[in-house]
Scaffold this motif. Structure first.
Motif, PDB file in Angstrom:
ATOM      1  N   PRO A 134      42.829   0.058  18.372  1.00 30.33           N
ATOM      2  CA  PRO A 134      43.446  -0.443  19.612  1.00 30.33           C
ATOM      3  C   PRO A 134      42.705  -0.038  20.886  1.00 30.33           C
ATOM      4  O   PRO A 134      42.911  -0.664  21.940  1.00 30.33           O
ATOM      5  N   LYS A 135      41.856   0.976  20.836  1.00 27.96           N
ATOM      6  CA  LYS A 135      41.049   1.356  22.006  1.00 27.96           C
ATOM      7  C   LYS A 135      40.252   0.157  22.517  1.00 27.96           C
ATOM      8  O   LYS A 135      39.977   0.051  23.717  1.00 27.96           O
ATOM      9  N   PHE A 136      39.896  -0.753  21.625  1.00 24.43           N
ATOM     10  CA  PHE A 136      39.033  -1.873  21.991  1.00 24.43           C
ATOM     11  C   PHE A 136      39.823  -3.150  22.272  1.00 24.43           C
ATOM     12  O   PHE A 136      39.284  -4.253  22.164  1.00 24.43           O
ATOM     13  N   THR A 137      41.085  -3.002  22.653  1.00 26.18           N
ATOM     14  CA  THR A 137      41.940  -4.170  22.868  1.00 26.18           C
ATOM     15  C   THR A 137      41.345  -5.149  23.878  1.00 26.18           C
ATOM     16  O   THR A 137      41.340  -6.370  23.658  1.00 26.18           O
ATOM     17  N   ASP A 138      40.824  -4.653  24.994  1.00 30.06           N
ATOM     18  CA  ASP A 138      40.307  -5.540  26.049  1.00 30.06           C
ATOM     19  C   ASP A 138      39.125  -6.369  25.564  1.00 30.06           C
ATOM     20  O   ASP A 138      39.081  -7.596  25.762  1.00 30.06           O
TER      21      ASP A 138
ATOM     22  N   VAL B 144      40.891  -7.871  12.831  1.00 27.48           N
ATOM     23  CA  VAL B 144      42.313  -7.565  12.945  1.00 27.48           C
ATOM     24  C   VAL B 144      42.471  -6.348  13.853  1.00 27.48           C
ATOM     25  O   VAL B 144      41.882  -5.290  13.591  1.00 27.48           O
ATOM     26  N   LEU B 145      43.244  -6.494  14.901  1.00 26.82           N
ATOM     27  CA  LEU B 145      43.456  -5.399  15.853  1.00 26.82           C
ATOM     28  C   LEU B 145      44.609  -4.517  15.378  1.00 26.82           C
ATOM     29  O   LEU B 145      45.694  -5.003  15.046  1.00 26.82           O
ATOM     30  N   GLY B 146      44.359  -3.220  15.349  1.00 31.57           N
ATOM     31  CA  GLY B 146      45.436  -2.297  14.972  1.00 31.57           C
ATOM     32  C   GLY B 146      44.998  -1.323  13.893  1.00 31.57           C
ATOM     33  O   GLY B 146      43.965  -1.494  13.240  1.00 31.57           O
ATOM     34  N   ASN B 147      45.791  -0.276  13.717  1.00 34.23           N
ATOM     35  CA  ASN B 147      45.522   0.733  12.688  1.00 34.23           C
ATOM     36  C   ASN B 147      46.209   0.340  11.388  1.00 34.23           C
ATOM     37  O   ASN B 147      47.441   0.198  11.339  1.00 34.23           O
ATOM     38  N   HIS B 148      45.416   0.158  10.361  1.00 31.46           N
ATOM     39  CA  HIS B 148      45.959  -0.239   9.057  1.00 31.46           C
ATOM     40  C   HIS B 148      45.322   0.642   7.989  1.00 31.46           C
ATOM     41  O   HIS B 148      44.105   0.600   7.775  1.00 31.46           O
ATOM     42  N   ASP B 149      46.145   1.447   7.339  1.00 31.40           N
ATOM     43  CA  ASP B 149      45.660   2.350   6.295  1.00 31.40           C
ATOM     44  C   ASP B 149      46.206   1.930   4.926  1.00 31.40           C
ATOM     45  O   ASP B 149      47.195   1.193   4.827  1.00 31.40           O
ATOM     46  N   ASP B 150      45.559   2.418   3.901  1.00 34.05           N
ATOM     47  CA  ASP B 150      46.007   2.203   2.520  1.00 34.05           C
ATOM     48  C   ASP B 150      46.242   0.707   2.238  1.00 34.05           C
ATOM     49  O   ASP B 150      47.353   0.277   1.864  1.00 34.05           O
ATOM     50  N   ILE B 151      45.191  -0.066   2.459  1.00 37.95           N
ATOM     51  CA  ILE B 151      45.305  -1.512   2.258  1.00 37.95           C
ATOM     52  C   ILE B 151      45.200  -1.834   0.768  1.00 37.95           C
ATOM     53  O   ILE B 151      44.179  -1.585   0.125  1.00 37.95           O
TER      54      ILE B 151
END
Length: 432
Positions: free
Chosen positions: A154-158, A185-192
């Motif tokens: 998400p730091k790179f949203t802009d 895909v924007l966002g933190n996603h773990d254990d996919i």
């Protein structure tokens, strides 16, 4: 001593003749007429694939015809036709571990018309974490040739949103690679454990065209000198104080005007040893595609020099009667030009903005990459130019005297290259 004095006198007299010719044959009134036409509101900003750029192309063709240029060998007219693939996204649905991701948090970058991934083992999952450089990583993804599902912190949203908005408007390519695809895909996603991607796009082949004409050489017809500028711009932008047309007066109606005026000048002189090519490039603003195509149609070893002209509408940081040359240190192109201007007030300088990497940011790059002494001549103060790529780039903001003086200087400074007396050293080819 008398012989030395006489030869010096004759040289000075000859140069005065050249200067008188250039002042007579390149008029400020004609410069104003051409640039005012190219940057008028009815050209709608000359965006690629629009009616505005078609209108601009027709105007340039009419000028070439009046001047008496000939088409490039093998072409029926002045249009150098080619096609590009444009892909415009229609739908992008992504789910991770069975949960749908919001449309505002996904986008795809691919030339394929459709993607249907269902926990595909051919797709590599990578994470763009906060400690990384977005632009560096993105370039790596693009050059990887892989199918990637990229999870963006998400730091790179802009920058994510900026890139997403740009790609949603459609992207073009001259070398489609449907086997590669990037889904972000924007966002933190773990254990996919599972992922689904369903993407569709409109894919179409669209025509593009450079406008090119020549004056055949008298004694060295197989050696070419290219004079170029790009005639496309950005088109219609978000309105600012009621104005939405990005007229592109300086960028690069000024350079295209120079190409037309130089063609008229050299045609009237009609004494060129080498073949002169005058080309208005398309699609510079979306990736220099016009010049890239042109580079595939000429033999680089036969092109002895390229004068690419970009944004000469205002005085340079060095003041009036001056311009800079990108890549000045890469060949002796600049010193040759300056030698031919001895006795005038005009001076060429090395590029004062090395951090901007301007040498590879304009249409000269397509030929420079293959060793041609291809350089861009400009006067733009790029570090402080607040009108660059805005609706404010209007004819009213330009200095017609500066444009005219620069065109005349290019005409005079190029004469020993045009005559075959000077041949600039080749530049180092760009290894990739």
């Amino acid at each position: 001593m008398k012989k030395i004095f006489l030869s010096t006198f004759l040289l000075a007299t000859a140069f005065t003749g050249f200067a008188q010719d250039v002042n007579k044959l390149i008029s400020q009134d004609d410069v104003t007429r051409i640039i005012s036409t190219l940057a008028a509101d009815d050209m709608q900003g000359r965006a690629t694939f629009t009616p505005g750029i078609e209108k601009a192309a027709q105007f340039i063709e009419s000028e070439y015809k009046k001047i008496g240029l000939k088409p490039l060998p093998g072409d029926d007219g002045f249009r150098q036709n080619f096609a590009m693939t444009r892909v415009t996204p229609v739908k992008t649905d992504v789910a991770i571990n069975g949960k749908a991701i919001g449309a505002d948090s996904v986008f795809a970058s691919t030339t394929a018309a459709a993607l249907n991934w269902s926990t595909n083992p051919d797709v590599e999952i990578v994470k763009l974490t906060a400690d990384k450089n977005f632009r560096t990583e993105y370039r790596g993804y693009v050059n990887s040739g892989k199918k990637l599902l990229v999870l963006v912190d998400p730091k790179f949203t802009d920058i994510f949103n900026m890139l997403k908005d740009r790609l949603q408007k459609g992207s073009v390519s001259n070398k489609p690679n449907d086997t590669q695809a990037l889904v972000f895909v924007l966002g933190n996603h773990d254990d996919i454990k599972t992922f689904e991607v369903n993407y569709t796009a409109k894919k179409e082949q669209l025509p593009l065209f450079n406008i090119a004409g020549i004056i055949p050489g008298k004694t060295k017809p197989n050696e070419y000198v290219v004079f170029s500028g790009h005639y496309d711009h950005l088109g219609i932008l978000k309105p600012v104080k009621g104005d939405s047309i990005a007229n592109g007066a300086d960028d690069d109606a000024s350079g295209t005007t120079a190409v037309i005026e130089l063609a008229r000048y050299f045609k009237k002189l009609d004494n060129n040893a080498r073949t002169l090519v005058f080309v208005a490039f398309t699609a510079e603003e979306i990736g220099e595609f016009g010049s890239q195509h042109f580079a595939t149609t000429v033999e680089p070893d036969k092109v002895v020099a390229m004068f690419n002209i970009e944004m000469i509408g205002k005085a340079s940081k060095f003041g009036g009667n001056s311009a800079f040359i990108t890549g000045f240190e890469r060949s002796d192109f600049g010193p040759i030009l300056q030698k031919n201007l001895e006795g005038t007030a005009f001076k060429f300088y090395p590029d004062p903005y090395p951090a901007q990497n301007l040498f590879y940011r304009s249409d000269n790059a397509s030929l420079a990459r293959v060793g041609v002494p291809a350089h861009t001549i400009s006067t733009d103060q790029i570090d402080i130019d607040k009108l660059y790529h805005t609706v404010g780039d209007e004819v009213s903001t330009l200095d017609m005297g500066n444009i005219t003086a620069t065109i005349r200087a290019i005409a005079l400074s190029s004469r020993t290259i045009v005559s075959g007396d000077d041949t600039p050293k080749r530049v180092a080819k760009l290894e990739r």
